[in-house]
Design an enzyme around this catalytic site. Sequence first.
Site, mmCIF file in Angstrom:
data_model
loop_
_atom_site.group_PDB
_atom_site.id
_atom_site.type_symbol
_atom_site.label_atom_id
_atom_site.label_comp_id
_atom_site.label_asym_id
_atom_site.label_seq_id
_atom_site.Cartn_x
_atom_site.Cartn_y
_atom_site.Cartn_z
ATOM 1 N N HIS A 168 -1.113 10.349 -2.765
ATOM 2 C CA HIS A 168 -2.423 9.946 -2.254
ATOM 3 C C HIS A 168 -3.419 11.108 -2.183
ATOM 4 C CE1 HIS A 168 -5.493 9.198 0.826
ATOM 5 N NE2 HIS A 168 -5.537 8.003 0.269
ATOM 6 N N HIS B 225 0.825 -1.198 0.000
ATOM 7 C CA HIS B 225 0.000 0.000 0.000
ATOM 8 C C HIS B 225 0.867 1.260 0.000
ATOM 9 C CE1 HIS B 225 -2.841 2.827 2.245
ATOM 10 N NE2 HIS B 225 -3.513 2.509 1.157
HETATM 11 O O1 G3P Z 1 -6.646 1.544 -2.756
HETATM 12 C C1 G3P Z 1 -6.974 0.831 -1.624
HETATM 13 C C2 G3P Z 1 -6.801 1.744 -0.496
HETATM 14 O O2 G3P Z 1 -5.560 2.333 -0.710
HETATM 15 C C3 G3P Z 1 -7.862 2.768 -0.490
HETATM 16 O O3 G3P Z 1 -7.594 3.704 0.413
HETATM 17 O O4 G3P Z 1 -7.268 6.065 0.733
HETATM 18 O O5 G3P Z 1 -5.358 4.531 1.015
HETATM 19 O O6 G3P Z 1 -6.203 5.050 -1.235
HETATM 20 P P1 G3P Z 1 -6.543 4.897 0.213
HETATM 21 CA CA CA Z 2 -5.113 3.591 -2.788
#
Ligand code: G3P
Ligand code: CA
Length: 300
Positions: A92, A49
């Site tokens: 992000h 992530h």
């Molecule tokens: O993309 C999956 C997860 O990353 C969604 O949450 O806000 O971290 O992009 P975010």
């Molecule tokens: Ca994401």
Amino acid sequence: MDVKKLFYLLCALVIFTTLNTNVVSASGFASSKEKVKENILDNKVSIAHRGASGYAPEHTFYAYDKSHKEFNADYIELDLQMTKDGNLIAMHDEDVERTTGHKGRVEDYTTQELKQMDVGSWFNKKYPKYAKKEYKGAKIPTLEEILDRYGDNANYYIETKSPDVYPGMEEKLLHSLKQHNLLSNQKLNKGQVVIQSFSQESLLKVANMNNQIPLVQLVDKDKLSTFTSEDLKFISSYAIGVGPDYSDLDKQTVQKLHEYNLKVHPYTVNTEKDMKKMLNIDVDGVFSNYIDKYINLKNK
Ligand code: G3P
Ligand code: CA
């Protein structure tokens, strides 16, 4: 040659071919037929992530290198935003402040201006345990730079962030992937690129341009339980899976999603306790900032 001899010869040929294929498979060299069947997504995938973002500043080459080269995670996860001059970059937030300390929105800065910003120092301050001198001054990578750096040695799980703010981002994304030869049938069939979004519209747009790309519908927290059978059927018509908040999942819910032929990739699972729970309820992979922990648990 008489008919009987010909018959025995053919039988011998069939037996030889079958044995040979089995020996090759058992020794670890897959036959070409098996190779086509291989799909990364079938194996409880590890999705780093924002890269290995628990250990290094998110969406920097430090974080991506760590997850890809050191942890060997299945996927590098990318969140895309678009600059004032129309380039896709990995970040992000729509607002640059949290990770750069500057004010304003990505869409109001050119790529060159964004390249002057430091996306490493905030991490050193916030996470002294993992701080490193070299993180200071880390640069925001463009999608082009990421694809140039890892090419087809990596697998990409790419999110179209805020597609309503950036009209045309899907076209640009597919163009870049094509330029980097990542949209061949062989690569798409094995799951080398996945596109994810909270925006159904954005995913449908991608599907309309290329219906071979595996898509994942992200789901906001607390929303999964509101989906009707019709909703799930519709999602299943364009997506291979869903990405819900992990706290919205239990065994029955995962089972139900599987019945609709949807893979389940919860975000963002950061503790070993929650990772074990997710493995026990049979999810198909997780997003994590600490993807090395998940890889260790899944291989136990
Ligand atoms: O993309 C999956 C997860 O990353 C969604 O949450 O806000 O971290 O992009 P975010
Ligand atoms: Ca994401």
